[in-house]
Design a protein around this motif. Structure first.
Motif, mmCIF file in Angstrom:
data_model
loop_
_atom_site.group_PDB
_atom_site.id
_atom_site.type_symbol
_atom_site.label_atom_id
_atom_site.label_comp_id
_atom_site.label_asym_id
_atom_site.label_seq_id
_atom_site.Cartn_x
_atom_site.Cartn_y
_atom_site.Cartn_z
ATOM 1 N N LYS A 215 0.833 -1.200 0.000
ATOM 2 C CA LYS A 215 0.000 0.000 0.000
ATOM 3 C C LYS A 215 0.873 1.259 0.000
ATOM 4 N N ALA A 216 1.906 1.293 0.830
ATOM 5 C CA ALA A 216 2.815 2.441 0.897
ATOM 6 C C ALA A 216 3.567 2.627 -0.425
ATOM 7 N N LYS A 217 3.984 1.513 -1.013
ATOM 8 C CA LYS A 217 4.700 1.568 -2.296
ATOM 9 C C LYS A 217 3.803 2.122 -3.391
ATOM 10 N N ARG A 218 2.571 1.647 -3.450
ATOM 11 C CA ARG A 218 1.613 2.128 -4.465
ATOM 12 C C ARG A 218 1.322 3.617 -4.265
ATOM 13 N N LYS A 219 1.190 4.041 -3.021
ATOM 14 C CA LYS A 219 0.924 5.450 -2.734
ATOM 15 C C LYS A 219 2.094 6.296 -3.199
ATOM 16 N N GLN A 220 3.303 5.844 -2.918
ATOM 17 C CA GLN A 220 4.510 6.567 -3.326
ATOM 18 C C GLN A 220 4.584 6.630 -4.853
#
Length: 101
Positions: free
Chosen positions: A90-95
């Motif tokens: 989720k954090a990677k996709r947001k970034q």
């Protein structure tokens, strides 16, 4: 049937009952046809569906939305299939989304 109902299937017995097979017969035939167990296929299907939901939902809400019965079972299946935790994904996709603007 599995692809259409993955979120509401509680057990392999539910699938077998719907298709009028014994659990054992269905499991054997599924493995022969697809070279993967029904449980593993169902887990992979749920994880795949969770990928888009994670962009707008919490990990816990996503887990229940795709048919996992606990957040911990979702996290375990996600890590097994995606080689990272749902929160990391989720954090990677947001970034990626933010850097693409």
């Amino acid at each position: 049937y599995i692809d259409m109902n993955y979120a509401s299937i509680y057990s392999i017995s539910d699938i077998a009952e719907h298709l009028f097979y014994s659990r054992e017969h269905l499991s054997r035939k599924f493995m022969q046809s697809f070279n993967i167990s029904i449980a593993h296929y169902l887990s992979k299907r749920r994880v795949t569906e969770s990928l888009t939901l994670l962009e707008s939902m919490s990990v816990a809400d996503t887990a229940y939305a795709v048919g996992f019965h606990s957040q911990s079972s979702f996290i375990s299946a996600f890590k097994k299939n995606m080689q990272c935790l749902p929160s990391e994904y989720k954090a990677k996709r947001k970034q990626e989304t933010e850097s693409g603007r």
